[in-house]
Design a protein around this motif. Structure first.
Motif, PDB file in Angstrom:
ATOM      1  N   GLU A   1       0.829  -1.205   0.000  1.00 19.61           N
ATOM      2  CA  GLU A   1       0.000   0.000   0.000  1.00 19.61           C
ATOM      3  C   GLU A   1       0.866   1.258   0.000  1.00 19.61           C
ATOM      4  N   GLY A   2       1.918   1.261   0.854  1.00 16.34           N
ATOM      5  CA  GLY A   2       2.801   2.419   0.891  1.00 16.34           C
ATOM      6  C   GLY A   2       3.567   2.603  -0.403  1.00 16.34           C
ATOM      7  N   GLY A   3       4.061   1.495  -0.962  1.00 18.35           N
ATOM      8  CA  GLY A   3       4.783   1.566  -2.225  1.00 18.35           C
ATOM      9  C   GLY A   3       3.904   2.046  -3.362  1.00 18.35           C
ATOM     10  N   ARG A   4       2.660   1.581  -3.379  1.00 20.98           N
ATOM     11  CA  ARG A   4       1.721   2.060  -4.402  1.00 20.98           C
ATOM     12  C   ARG A   4       1.515   3.564  -4.278  1.00 20.98           C
ATOM     13  N   GLY A   5       1.490   4.054  -3.032  1.00 18.12           N
ATOM     14  CA  GLY A   5       1.334   5.496  -2.840  1.00 18.12           C
ATOM     15  C   GLY A   5       2.504   6.273  -3.420  1.00 18.12           C
ATOM     16  N   VAL A   6       3.724   5.755  -3.221  1.00 14.04           N
ATOM     17  CA  VAL A   6       4.907   6.418  -3.773  1.00 14.04           C
ATOM     18  C   VAL A   6       4.865   6.404  -5.291  1.00 14.04           C
ATOM     19  N   VAL A   7       4.618   5.221  -5.866  1.00 11.55           N
ATOM     20  CA  VAL A   7       4.578   5.105  -7.330  1.00 11.55           C
ATOM     21  C   VAL A   7       3.466   5.957  -7.898  1.00 11.55           C
ATOM     22  N   ASP A   8       2.300   5.915  -7.251  1.00 10.66           N
ATOM     23  CA  ASP A   8       1.145   6.687  -7.700  1.00 10.66           C
ATOM     24  C   ASP A   8       1.486   8.174  -7.771  1.00 10.66           C
TER      25      ASP A   8
END
Length: 417
Positions: A141-148
């Motif tokens: 979830e955190g990584g998706r936030g960064v990539v997003d």
């Protein structure tokens, strides 16, 4: 770090890259709402219709997606979903008419929510051991936030460099499409792990879904996600509340929105994963106590005086509430491992869970919005926020029951032999 661990985390990074990009085309309105109207001639109603069609198709196909993940394996479906979405983006960049866009948005739901998302959840579950599920899903979830965030701002930069007109919109859409295709190709080469090969060696179909439906704990996990997601939908109304009750300046409204949507996802997911694995030793136990932490924070929010002088205390209280919710979102799928779902039906279990867990997206906003329209001003917000608190208490009961099944004498009955 061993070679096996390096390979594991490399595969995880590929999953994060895909998870942070595959929904950008279906949510192109987030950064390019006005260009969609000006360049493609779409009205508010037409854009709303596109989003509704995408949501309806996605909801209808979650269960099928789970069955496909069990039948064909994640290594096939994840690249197919990403590359398929990328190809649809190439077509979208030709600026088809409204009819063509309807087809694109429907097929984007097929690629993202049927082919990709249940397979992604299964891949993450299989990638980590049972004692690190909270961290795996939290970092997802955190990584998706960064990539997003990075991808969205990069596309916005491409749009500006290309002139902020028709060429800019075309370039931004092509940027999203190419990222999806690259992520899909990388996934094809990097997801061929031993665990994946074992999963593909015992494919199941409808029988896997039936088996998953017979597991009582899966319904509790799904209901747990449902409760978290219903409260999560209410976070949207913190923004108009700050503007109406605290005269929040327009510039700060945008800043709060970015922090609430992106920054808290980056922080909350890993924090929830760490707390679930290290402090509470169980994602379901963490979610139970996180739910119980929400009503006191909401009492503080509603107890603060309104007016411009109290903007920053109000923002701090609301961001604290939202941080807890995002930490729960980061780990609400981790209990799938805790209840001992066999790997061969993990996709079916997640598909069923997605169908139920994400259902609030179809009605929660309408319910909250109707309350605010019926009771304008402070009264309406008080009712909405009180409802969110009541839902949090109910959610704690659901999570508590789930935790008792996992750790108590009923644990053996959670999954049929």
């Amino acid at each position: 770090m061993t070679t096996a661990n390096r390979a594991k985390w490399l595969r995880f990074l590929v999953l994060i890259l895909g998870g942070g990009t595959i929904y950008k085309l279906a949510n192109v309105k987030d950064a390019f709402y006005v260009p969609l109207q000006e360049v493609m001639g779409l009205s508010h109603t037409q854009i709303g219709t596109l989003l509704s069609v995408n949501s309806i198709v996605a909801t209808a196909l979650f269960v099928l997606g789970g069955m496909l993940a069990d039948r064909f394996g994640t290594r096939k479906l994840i690249p197919l979903g990403l590359i398929g979405a990328g190809l649809l983006g190439l077509y979208m960049a030709t600026f088809p008419g409204f009819g063509g866009m309807l087809v694109v948005f429907a097929l984007l739901a097929v690629c993202a929510d049927c082919l990709y998302w249940p397979a992604l959840l299964k891949a993450v579950r299989n990638l980590g051991s049972d004692d690190e599920q909270g961290r795996m899903f939290g970092f997802l979830e955190g990584g998706r936030g960064v990539v997003d965030t990075v991808v969205a701002f990069s596309a916005l930069g491409v749009f500006v460099v290309a002139g902020s007109g028709a060429l800019g919109l075309k370039s931004a859409i092509l940027f999203y499409a190419i990222i999806d295709i690259v992520a899909g190709i990388a996934a094809w080469f990097l997801l061929n792990s031993a665990a994946e090969k074992r999963a593909e060696a015992e494919p199941v179909g409808l029988s896997g879904l039936i088996e998953a439906m017979r597991v009582p704990a899966i319904w509790l996990v799904s209901l747990n996600v449902f409760m978290v997601y219903t409260v999560y939908c209410g976070l949207t109304y913190f923004i108009p509340y700050l503007k109406e009750m605290y005269q929040l300046p327009v510039a700060l409204v945008g800043a709060y929105g970015i922090i609430n949507q992106y920054f808290l996802k980056v922080l909350g997911g890993p924090a929830g994963g760490y707390m679930a694995d290290k402090s509470f030793r169980s994602a379901s136990r963490y979610i139970k106590w996180a739910f119980l932490a929400l009503p006191p924070v909401m009492v503080l929010i509603l107890g603060l005086p309104t007016g411009a002088a109290y903007i920053y205390p109000a923002m701090a209280a609301m961001l604290s509430f939202a941080f807890i919710v995002f930490s729960m979102r980061g780990v609400f799928w981790a209990p799938m491992s805790e209840i001992g779902i066999p790997s061969r039906i993990t996709g079916s279990a997640f598909g069923l869970g997605c169908l139920i867990g994400y259902a609030p997206g179809m009605f929660a906003y309408m319910v909250y919005g109707a309350i605010l329209d019926r009771f304008p001003g402070q009264q309406g917000y008080t009712y909405v926020f009180a409802l969110m608190s009541v839902l949090a208490v109910i959610g704690s009961l659901v999570a508590g029951r789930l935790n008792r099944i996992i750790g108590g004498p009923d644990a053996k009955a959670a999954v049929p032999a």
